[in-house]
Scaffold this motif. Structure first.
Motif, short mmCIF file in Angstrom:
data_model
loop_
_atom_site.label_atom_id
_atom_site.label_comp_id
_atom_site.label_asym_id
_atom_site.label_seq_id
_atom_site.Cartn_x
_atom_site.Cartn_y
_atom_site.Cartn_z
N ALA A 152 -15.65 23.92 37.36
CA ALA A 152 -14.48 24.53 38.00
C ALA A 152 -13.22 24.34 37.15
CB ALA A 152 -14.29 23.93 39.39
N LEU A 153 -13.02 23.14 36.64
CA LEU A 153 -11.85 22.88 35.81
C LEU A 153 -11.91 23.64 34.49
CD1 LEU A 153 -11.44 19.02 36.36
CD2 LEU A 153 -10.00 20.85 37.29
N ALA A 154 -13.11 23.68 33.88
CA ALA A 154 -13.26 24.41 32.62
C ALA A 154 -13.02 25.91 32.82
CB ALA A 154 -14.66 24.17 32.05
N TRP A 155 -13.46 26.44 33.96
CA TRP A 155 -13.20 27.85 34.25
C TRP A 155 -11.70 28.11 34.38
CZ3 TRP A 155 -15.15 32.46 33.88
CH2 TRP A 155 -14.62 33.51 34.63
N ALA A 156 -10.99 27.20 35.03
CA ALA A 156 -9.55 27.35 35.16
C ALA A 156 -8.87 27.34 33.79
CB ALA A 156 -8.99 26.23 36.04
N ILE A 157 -9.30 26.45 32.91
CA ILE A 157 -8.75 26.39 31.56
C ILE A 157 -9.11 27.66 30.79
CG2 ILE A 157 -8.90 25.19 29.33
CD1 ILE A 157 -9.21 22.59 30.89
N TYR A 158 -10.33 28.14 30.99
CA TYR A 158 -10.75 29.37 30.31
C TYR A 158 -9.86 30.56 30.70
CZ TYR A 158 -13.58 33.43 29.08
OH TYR A 158 -14.01 34.63 28.58
N ILE A 159 -9.58 30.68 31.99
CA ILE A 159 -8.79 31.81 32.47
C ILE A 159 -7.33 31.69 32.05
CG2 ILE A 159 -7.90 32.95 34.55
CD1 ILE A 159 -10.79 33.64 33.92
N THR A 160 -6.77 30.50 32.16
CA THR A 160 -5.33 30.34 31.95
C THR A 160 -4.93 30.02 30.52
OG1 THR A 160 -5.44 27.98 32.54
CG2 THR A 160 -5.01 29.56 34.33
N VAL A 161 -5.87 29.48 29.74
CA VAL A 161 -5.54 29.05 28.38
C VAL A 161 -6.39 29.76 27.33
CG1 VAL A 161 -5.35 27.09 26.79
CG2 VAL A 161 -4.81 26.79 29.22
N GLU A 162 -7.71 29.68 27.47
CA GLU A 162 -8.59 30.18 26.42
C GLU A 162 -8.55 31.70 26.29
OE1 GLU A 162 -12.40 28.27 25.58
OE2 GLU A 162 -12.07 27.02 27.34
N LYS A 163 -8.59 32.43 27.41
CA LYS A 163 -8.60 33.89 27.32
C LYS A 163 -7.32 34.45 26.71
CE LYS A 163 -10.59 36.81 30.00
NZ LYS A 163 -10.99 37.64 31.17
N PRO A 164 -6.14 33.99 27.13
CA PRO A 164 -4.93 34.49 26.46
C PRO A 164 -4.91 34.18 24.97
CG PRO A 164 -4.37 33.44 28.54
CD PRO A 164 -5.81 33.14 28.30
N CYS A 165 -5.35 32.98 24.60
CA CYS A 165 -5.41 32.65 23.17
C CYS A 165 -6.43 33.49 22.44
CB CYS A 165 -5.71 31.16 23.00
SG CYS A 165 -4.37 30.06 23.52
N ALA A 166 -7.54 33.81 23.11
CA ALA A 166 -8.57 34.65 22.49
C ALA A 166 -8.03 36.05 22.20
CB ALA A 166 -9.80 34.72 23.38
N ARG A 167 -7.20 36.56 23.09
CA ARG A 167 -6.62 37.88 22.84
C ARG A 167 -5.74 37.87 21.60
NH1 ARG A 167 -6.47 38.13 28.66
NH2 ARG A 167 -4.37 37.22 28.72
N LEU A 168 -4.99 36.78 21.42
CA LEU A 168 -4.18 36.66 20.21
C LEU A 168 -5.05 36.57 18.97
CD1 LEU A 168 -1.38 34.16 21.32
CD2 LEU A 168 -1.16 36.62 20.90
N ARG A 169 -6.17 35.82 19.06
CA ARG A 169 -7.07 35.71 17.91
C ARG A 169 -7.67 37.06 17.54
NH1 ARG A 169 -9.71 31.80 20.77
NH2 ARG A 169 -11.72 32.84 20.46
N ARG A 170 -8.02 37.84 18.54
CA ARG A 170 -8.59 39.16 18.24
C ARG A 170 -7.57 40.07 17.57
NH1 ARG A 170 -11.58 38.26 23.06
NH2 ARG A 170 -9.94 39.18 24.36
N LYS A 171 -6.33 39.97 17.97
CA LYS A 171 -5.28 40.77 17.31
C LYS A 171 -5.16 40.39 15.84
CE LYS A 171 -2.36 41.65 21.35
NZ LYS A 171 -1.03 41.43 21.97
N LEU A 172 -5.33 39.10 15.54
CA LEU A 172 -5.26 38.66 14.15
C LEU A 172 -6.47 39.12 13.36
CD1 LEU A 172 -4.00 35.00 14.66
CD2 LEU A 172 -2.70 36.93 13.76
N SER A 173 -7.60 39.30 14.05
CA SER A 173 -8.84 39.67 13.34
C SER A 173 -8.92 41.17 13.10
CB SER A 173 -10.07 39.22 14.16
OG SER A 173 -10.05 37.81 14.35
N ASP A 174 -8.23 41.97 13.90
CA ASP A 174 -8.34 43.42 13.79
C ASP A 174 -7.47 43.96 12.66
OD1 ASP A 174 -10.08 43.40 15.90
OD2 ASP A 174 -8.51 43.76 17.40
#
Length: 352
Positions: free
Chosen positions: A330-352
């Motif tokens: 449950a805690l990891a899912w919360a971190i994934y939604i609030t922290v990891e996913k937004p950071c992943a979107r930034l990483r994808r922008k850098l990769s494209d």
């Protein structure tokens, strides 16, 4: 074989296996479950994935941007890390007796040299449940050095096969260094188990697979029958042998090298033959879900286990373990939604 690195079959499942091995060991099953092997799988996986991404970037663009690499790694690794470390620190300040926490120990964690701090000073002074962060320090040291080294291999004009031989040669050198530490200097197990200079070969075995006969990027013809009935069973037998032999001298020297060689075979088969029943479950929804959360799960699971043990001391290991796993997810899912996913979107922008 698809040359896309967006999705690699079985990779999330292998992450899940790594985490579950570590979790089960920390949940009280350390005499039956090889938690240390879970960490070794994490190391191999990191080396394979990072080098696959570097290679794909180089083959696409002809260059590798060190700046973008470190920025992507920073966005992937550090935000969840500091969220969990800060949370553990605040909880420790609130519930632990004064003087329990040591500023130098916490600084060592924050600045990613905690593995060498632990070797010299022990685990005392760290926030409860953060002792596993030594392995993140090993990976961070790898991230700092390896991109430059990989670029040097490309500039040297080495073939993929020769690049792999260079990496395997370094693995042999690291094995020789461990042998010297154990048999000549009589170094304690904590020295060989935690230090970057004695564990980097577990990462480099994954790097070697990524540069030559990569099951994701290279169309290598494989004899499926031979892999099914010879190579994979032999690799499994070797891994079992590494777990059965309990002598400390073997465990802290040759074990990591043999595991790296066996994991090379396992990774090739798990990715190329992910439809086999022995590997198909790695791509199930449950395995993929746990693999998706595996990084944050790894960061926080030990703190949760210790917290549940303190809150429910008479509940028994099965209840404590089940409750800890549910809360950790449950805690990891919360971190994934609030922290990891937004950071992943930034990483994808850098990769494209």
């Amino acid at each position: 074989m698809s040359k896309s690195t967006r999705h690699i079959p079985s990779l999330d499942g292998l992450r899940a296996v790594s985490f579950l091995l570590v979790f089960a060991a920390h949940a009280g099953l350390e005499h039956y479950v090889p938690g240390g092997f879970g960490v070794t799988i994490f190391f191999f996986l990191s080396g394979f994935l990072i080098t696959t991404l570097l290679r794909a970037e180089f083959e696409k663009n002809g260059v590798i941007s060190i700046r973008h690499f470190w920025l992507r790694r920073t966005l992937r690794i550090l935000p969840p890390f500091y969220v969990v470390l800060l949370s553990a620190l605040l909880i420790g300040l609130a519930v632990d007796p004064p003087g329990t926490l040591s500023p130098p120990a916490v600084i060592a964690q924050a600045l990613q040299y905690t593995n060498y701090w632990i070797i010299r000073h022990g685990y005392e002074g760290q926030p409860s449940g953060t002792g596993v962060y030594w392995s993140l320090a090993v990976e961070e040291h790898f991230y700092i050095v390896f991109p430059w080294f990989y670029i040097a291999l490309q500039k040297a004009g080495l073939s993929a096969r020769n690049q792999a031989f260079v990496l395997w040669s370094i693995c042999i050198f690291v094995l020789a260094w461990r042998l010297m530490l154990v048999f000549h200097y009589h170094a304690p197990m904590v020295r060989t188990y935690l230090a970057s200079d004695t564990r980097v070969d577990s990462i480099l075995f994954g790097c070697a697979l990524a540069v030559w006969k990569n099951p994701v990027l290279d169309d290598v013809a494989l004899n499926e029958r031979r892999w099914k009935y010879a190579y994979v069973p032999l690799a499994a037998l070797l891994l079992v042998g590494c777990l059965v032999v309990r002598g400390d001298n073997f465990r802290e020297t040759a074990r990591y090298s043999l595991q790296g060689a066996a994991l090379t075979i396992v990774f090739i088969a798990a990715i190329r033959y992910h439809h086999w029943p022995i590997f198909a479950w790695l791509n199930s929804r449950v395995a993929v879900f746990i693999g998706l959360l595996s990084y944050s799960l790894y960061l926080l699971h030990l703190a949760v286990l210790l917290g549940i043990a303190r809150a429910l001391p008479n509940a028994g290991l099965p209840v404590q373990g089940a409750a800890s796993l549910a809360i950790s997810i449950a805690l990891a899912w919360a971190i994934y939604i609030t922290v990891e996913k937004p950071c992943a979107r930034l990483r994808r922008k850098l990769s494209d």
